[in-house]
Design an enzyme around this catalytic site. Structure first.
Site, PDB file in Angstrom:
ATOM      1  CG  HIS A  31      -1.992  -0.949   1.264  1.00 26.05           C
ATOM      2  ND1 HIS A  31      -2.367  -1.653   2.390  1.00 26.05           N
ATOM      3  CD2 HIS A  31      -2.831  -1.349   0.284  1.00 26.05           C
ATOM      4  CE1 HIS A  31      -3.394  -2.448   2.098  1.00 26.05           C
ATOM      5  NE2 HIS A  31      -3.685  -2.276   0.817  1.00 26.05           N
TER       6      HIS A  31
ATOM      7  CB  CYS B 287      -3.297  -1.833   8.960  1.00 27.78           C
ATOM      8  SG  CYS B 287      -2.210  -1.508   7.591  1.00 27.78           S
TER       9      CYS B 287
END
Lengths: 278, 1016
Positions: free
Chosen positions: A167, A268
């Site tokens: 990411h 996250c």
């Protein structure tokens, strides 16, 4: 349009046992120690709850969704609006349900990504307080970014190609208002350059030696001021030294040793919400 | 009564009057009515110009004169026989005609008197000159007639309301006829003896009167930001500025630089009205309907000085938001809406403000009940906030919106994917759908250009990159490309520079268009507004309800007929342009095809000779007139031949010689000037290091030399307004290889029209980095910026590159393309590069590059030779033929060019001079040698300009023909703001107006510009 980093609530989700065995991985093959991972997560949640005083909604784990602990990917919250994503990994699509329910409960305006051609992982979305950068990765495509742009019309949404990492936020994050923490790898630096080029704003950067250490959580909380959750010295000693230069921040090292094995980072594991945003 | 009405009237009259005329004479005959009985000249005239162009006064004389052309008159019985006689008649008739016309169209106002005086003067002048005996008596008579008829006509005017015109004219005509008849009889006899020439001259003399007389007014409708309409009468040829100032005055707005007037073109696209150009030419056939709006959105509205300015900005933003142009989230819509309510309604009042009190307001494109409720909720929270505070809060929130101040344009990338180009304060943003996919900050951009429907930006190389890259975008059409280019130029200048580029210089820098933003920059306007010293003006906040409602009010254009005194000759002259140009612009599209395709590849220089020969032999009436017709468009045709080849062979000595002769020429020019600066000339001469350099370049290089030569070429801008002629092709003729720029004599045809509004085929703009001062805004320096200094050399090549653009092929899509063809501009510049300047700052670099040195064509008395040499074309290759979305790296070319950069280091010359020669067709009789007669010398000072006009008239008799040559020398001095082209155009126009029956055969422009003092 409240102050950047102001949060009142957090949504988290417990670690399923399946995380150890079935979670998606990009690189690491190290075996994940489930109990340690669970403990790690508990500490994480307690920091949010006890240390920082956020109201934390803890969602139960779903064994069918090994990656469900990483709630960030399921939703992007900005202001009063929550965009429920369509995660790039098909196996994770169902994670959004519980998150959506939780955010709905918090009174947020829910926008869903119904377009089947769109994919977006929250981990690819960097909100700087002024604009969004969306990483174009294996998990996120342009269509997903477009929908994000449509959901948050006040802000510019720029695309940043992500290579070599899962990411965008695998190597960067906000460490303060207009302060971008960034890793020192070429890939990270290149991405930063792109972000700088794409933005009308000038950001300061905090370069840390380790890319993964660049993922930290910044908050600006009443009574506490600037708060930064970052990696521990055990994980990235050199990078911690860099964080420690932020004299005005309340620095809280939070371990992420286990979850990192399955590409989990600090950001996250929670969706942060500010309920009084307007 | 409006102007248009006036013209309409004329038109209307035609049919009515024509019948009358028919009884008596051939309706077709314009100038020369056969029968004395034909007392009503007007119809004739109108017949000649049925078009709306009646308003175009300058043209009328020409057309009229042309009508007599043998070919044109239809053979109607008796006409031919009478022709001999009729010839002599025309002048008188004409004169009256003109009067009656003028008067008819003008209302009897005070303005008229001065005019009439003028007329008389002018009339008398010419008569004296040509043939003393016969003419003199006539003149007197005419004048008498005039005076007599005048009162009548005035009455006529008064009587004539628009509807009644026909009636009115009918009444008056009889009277007029009688008088005219009398005079005519006498005249005939006398005139018979006279030569045609005389007639013509008189005619020419007369025409100016007619021209000057009309000053048409047009009503402009301006939609203000609060939705109200503001109507304002402006002279038909007024510039945008005039109207803009009127509006600002109406609004009591001082910080006006952020605003502008826009209009919708035929394609319903919004265009900004250029303040420096005539309105008429910009709107073309569109309605005189404008919108006052924010043009440059201040990034930080809190820095505006006055509340009224912020208020207007708020109004604009409300519109932007309600229309969806400025996207907002729900919350933002609600918040901004609540501030609007607070500003307009004050504190929330539960008594007064019922549930639906806001349903009339539009806060968002799609307003929901939910939104309204939220707005009300927030409105309640603003209690105590003053309107000004509410506006300020509104702006504080609005300015953060990502699309705040972003001017979007549809475009496609190289792959045909739809994208949007967003021009904003900081640079150019590229969007795909709603995503920002790229951004080019001003410091990153070296050059902005467009060619046909493509828009290009040249990007400064990044750290890792070696070469500049060019990014191209495809716009829907040529006009769109030009529009986005203009907006970029303006935004760059306004936000990035401390002060606008010097217009004079910029001319040299560009190819195709010399458009530059001429207003104040943000830095300047901030400074200016910091000096505002007035009590906060009172203004009424209007309910935003009106915004949504009155916006679509159908604007009616009312035209009124006004008679105005002619101001100064200058203005009048300028004014005349309008119409003529208009014609051109209208007819543009067809012409495009005329343009020949230049072969870029062709090594040899091909010369296109435009065979347009205009003869101006005083005597030959008919044929000449025809040629005049062509001239109407204000175009001067220049013959051009190819001397390029010769030039190539020239040695340095030749060049020097050439220069010497040029300088001589210049000197002679200077003598006439009030302030001769011989010393500078000398300096230039001796110091022409540039010359040397060029020579070197020529000799040695083939293609590369362009670097030197190119810049020169680059600067050449030719705006061809001329529709008809081939001339455009010329530029192409330039042989790519000819590095010889130096010696070239450019012959080109150039449209004198100052109107840069015309569509340039292409243009480019070199981003000028703020040299000494980096714009205030740019506080956040982009990383790139640091490199600027070092990059300069690289930047230079880019300049060169631009040239390629030359009008290789006629724009396919753009009809207008023909208008401005970048052809070699005649300008001869003796200008050295400042490039060498130690201060390697990038900012400075661009201008120097362009410094071109062209050899002035030697125009020593001898009419004929001007050669065009266009080297620049060579470069074309570097331009990406295809639009590329992605960065295109052009390697070889640039690299090569870079090496040559060194050549540019030339000592600085202080003066910039330029000599342009326009040659019309050839006159065989060179009266040059003959001593002229000094006819007039006048100096007009207006605004910043000082114009001195000296007129010499030479008459020669050849065979049976007498030829009159009039030489005018006009010296214009003023600050650098002079629009030279315009001045030139004006001068030519004036000349033509004064002598409509003559043609302009040669125009020599000598231009001397002082460069920045620091260079001394």
């Amino acid at each position: 349009m409240s102050a950047f980093g102001r949060f009142t609530h957090a949504v988290v989700r417990a670690v399923p046992r399946s995380l150890a065995t079935e979670a998606l991985r990009t690189g690491s093959v190290e075996e994940l120690d489930l109990p340690r991972a669970q403990h790690e997560h508990e500490l994480y949640v307690s920091v949010l709850k006890q240390r920082l005083g956020l109201e934390v909604l803890e969602l139960p784990a779903d064994e069918a969704l090994p990656d469900c602990v990483f709630v960030e990917d399921a939703a992007v919250v900005c202001g009063d609006t929550a965009l429920i994503t369509r995660p790039g990994a098909a196996s994770r699509r169902n994670e959004t349900e519980a998150v959506k329910d939780a955010l709905t409960k918090l009174g947020l305006k829910i926008v869903e990504m119904t377009d089947e051609s769109a994919t977006l992982d929250g981990g690819d979305v960097l909100f700087t307080g002024r604009e969004f950068f969306v990483g174009l990765s294996k998990r996120t495509n342009q269509r997903g970014a477009e929908i994000l742009a449509d959901a948050f019309k006040d802000y510019a949404v720029s695309m940043v190609p992500v290579q070599g990492y899962l990411h965008l936020k695998s190597f960067c994050s906000m460490a303060g208002p207009d302060l971008i923490a960034i890793g020192s790898s070429d890939a990270a630096q290149k991405a930063l350059k792109i972000m700088q080029q794409m933005s009308d704003h000038k950001y300061d950067k905090l370069t840390v030696p380790d890319d993964l250490a660049a993922n930290c959580i910044y908050m600006n909380l009443p009574g506490k001021g600037d708060v930064l959750l970052h990696c521990t010295p055990e994980e990235f000693p050199e990078s911690v030294k860099v964080f420690e230069k932020l004299k005005d921040h309340m620095l809280i090292p939070v371990s992420n040793q286990e979850k990192v094995k399955v590409d989990g980072a600090l950001t996250c594991c929670s969706v942060l919400v500010c309920k009084n945003s307007v | 009564m409006t102007t248009e009405v006036g013209s309409e009237t004329d038109v209307k009259k035609e049919p009515e009057k024509v019948p009358e005329v028919q009884h008596q004479t051939d309706p077709v005959q314009t100038d020369q009515p056969d029968k004395p009985a034909d007392s009503d000249p007007q119809p004739v005239a109108s017949v000649a110009q049925p078009e709306e162009s009646r308003s175009v006064e300058p043209e009328s004389p020409q057309e009229e004169s042309s009508s007599p052309d043998p070919s044109s008159p239809p053979a109607i019985g008796g006409q031919k026989k009478e022709k001999g006689i009729s010839r002599f008649l025309p002048p008188w008739l004409k004169r009256q005609k003109s009067q009656s016309q003028d008067q008819a169209s003008e209302s009897a106002e005070s303005a008229e008197k001065p005019q009439s005086l003028k007329e008389e003067e002018e009339e008398s002048e010419p008569k004296d000159q040509p043939d003393g005996a016969g003419a003199a008596p006539n003149t007197e008579k005419t004048e008498e007639v005039k005076e007599e008829s005048r009162p009548e006509e005035v009455q006529l005017e008064e009587n004539e309301k628009e509807e009644e015109k026909s009636v009115g004219s009918a009444d008056t005509q009889p009277v007029r006829e009688e008088k005219e008849a009398e005079s005519e009889v006498k005249e005939r006899e006398e005139e018979k003896k006279e030569e045609e020439q005389v007639i013509q001259q008189e005619t020419s003399v007369l025409s100016p009167l007619r021209l000057n007389k009309k000053m048409k007014m047009v009503v402009c409708h301006v939609t203000l930001l609060d939705g109200t309409q503001f109507s304002c009468e402006v002279e038909k040829r007024a510039k945008g500025q005039y109207l803009f100032f009127q509006v600002c005055e109406q609004l009591n707005l001082v910080e006006k630089d952020y605003f502008g007037l826009s209009f919708k073109d035929n394609a319903e696209q919004r265009c900004w009205l250029d303040p420096t150009k005539e309105i008429k030419r910009q709107i073309r056939n569109s309605q005189w309907q404008f919108a006052f709006s924010v043009k440059f959105y201040p990034p930080d509205p809190s820095q505006l000085t006055e509340d009224i300015t912020r208020y207007l900005l708020c109004l604009q933003l409300r519109q932007d938001i309600a229309s969806g142009r400025l996207p907002c989230s729900f919350v933002t819509h609600a918040l901004l809406g609540s501030y609007s309510l607070q500003a307009e309604l004050g504190d929330y009042d539960p008594e007064e403000h019922r549930l639906d009190y806001i349903s009339d307001f539009q806060f968002a494109p799609n307003q929901t009940k939910e939104l309204e409720e939220k707005v009300v909720e927030l409105h309640k929270s603003h209690r105590g906030m003053t309107p000004a505070q509410a506006d300020a809060q509104f702006l504080e929130n609005a300015k953060k919106l990502s699309m705040y101040g972003v001017d979007l344009h549809h475009a496609k990338d190289s792959e045909g994917v739809d994208i949007m180009l967003g021009v904003c304060a900081n640079g150019l943003l590229i969007y795909k759908d709603r995503l920002r996919i790229n951004r080019f900050a001003w410091p990153k951009i070296l050059k902005i250009s467009y060619k046909r429907s493509n828009f290009y930006i040249k990007i400064r190389p990044g750290e890792a990159e070696q070469f500049e890259s060019t990014v191209g975008f495809k716009l829907p059409n040529h006009r769109a490309a030009k529009r986005v280019w203009k907006v970029c130029v303006e935004h760059h200048t306004f936000f990035r520079l401390m002060s606008p580029e010097n217009p004079t210089k910029s001319k040299f820098l560009t190819l195709g268009s010399k458009f530059r933003y001429s207003g104040r920059t943000q830095a300047q306007t901030r400074q200016a507004s910091s000096l505002i010293d007035r009590p906060a003006p009172y203004f009424q906040r209007t309910s935003s309800k009106r915004i949504s409602r009155s916006l679509d009010g159908a604007p009616m254009v009312n035209v009124s007929d006004y008679s105005h005194a002619v101001d100064s000759a200058l203005t009048a002259g300028a004014g005349e342009n309008g119409p003529a140009l208009e014609l051109n612009s209208d007819s543009k599209s067809p012409q495009v095809e005329v343009v020949e395709k230049p072969d870029m590849d062709v090594a040899t220089s091909v010369t296109y000779e435009s065979a347009i020969e205009q003869t101006d032999k005083g005597g030959t009436g008919a044929p000449e007139r025809k040629s005049k017709l062509r001239v109407q468009g204000e175009n001067i045709y220049v013959r051009h031949s190819n001397l390029m080849l010769e030039d190539l062979d020239k040695t340095q000595e030749d060049v020097l010689k050439h220069q010497a002769s040029i300088s001589e020429l210049k000197r002679s020019f200077m003598e006439a000037t009030p302030e001769p600066r011989p010393s500078q000339w000398d300096k230039r001469l001796t110091g022409s290091p540039a010359t040397t350099l060029r020579l070197q370049a020529q000799g040695s290089t083939e293609v590369k030399p362009e670097v030197n030569g190119q810049p020169e070429v680059v600067e050449v801008v030719e705006e061809t307004v001329v529709i008809e002629e081939v001339i455009k092709a010329k530029p192409k003729s330039s042989a790519p290889e000819t590095p010889v720029t130096v010696e070239t004599e450019v012959k080109e045809e150039r449209s004198l029209s100052s109107d840069s509004e015309s569509e340039e085929e292409e243009a480019e703009y070199h981003a000028q980095t703020p040299s000494a001062s980096i714009s205030v805004q740019q506080i956040e320096e982009e990383p790139e910026e640091e490199q600027e200094a070092g990059l300069i050399p690289q930047a230079l090549p880019s300049v060169v590159e631009s040239q390629p653009i030359t009008e290789a092929e006629p724009a396919d899509s753009a009809p207008s393309a023909e208008e401005e063809q970048a052809t070699a501009q005649p300008e001869e510049e003796e200008r050295t590069d400042k490039d060498d300047a130690p201060n390697g700052h990038a900012a400075e670099a661009p201008p120097p590059l362009r410094a071109v040195e062209e050899e002035p064509p030697v125009v020593n008395g001898s009419v004929s030779r001007v050669e065009a040499e266009l080297l620049p074309q060579v470069i074309c290759c570097s331009e990406p033929p295809v639009v590329k979305t992605e960065m295109v790296t052009i390697s070889d070319t640039f690299a090569a060019q870079k090496t040559e950069i060194s050549t540019k280091e030339v000592p600085i010359v202080h003066t910039e001079t330029k000599t342009i020669t326009y040659e019309a067709a050839q006159l065989d009789g060179n009266g040059d040698g003959e001593p002229g007669v000094l006819m007039t010398a006048q100096t007009i000072t207006s605004e910043s300009l000082c114009t001195t006009t000296t007129t010499h008239i030479t008459k020669t008799l050849k065979g049976g023909l007498s030829e009159t040559r009039i030489e005018k020398r006009i010296v214009i001095t003023g600050d650098s703001d002079i629009d030279h082209d315009q001045a030139l155009a004006q001068a030519i126009k004036e000349a033509k107006e004064q002598h409509p029956d003559m043609s302009v055969t040669r125009v020599v422009v000598h231009k001397e510009t002082e460069l920045a003092e620091d260079e001394d």
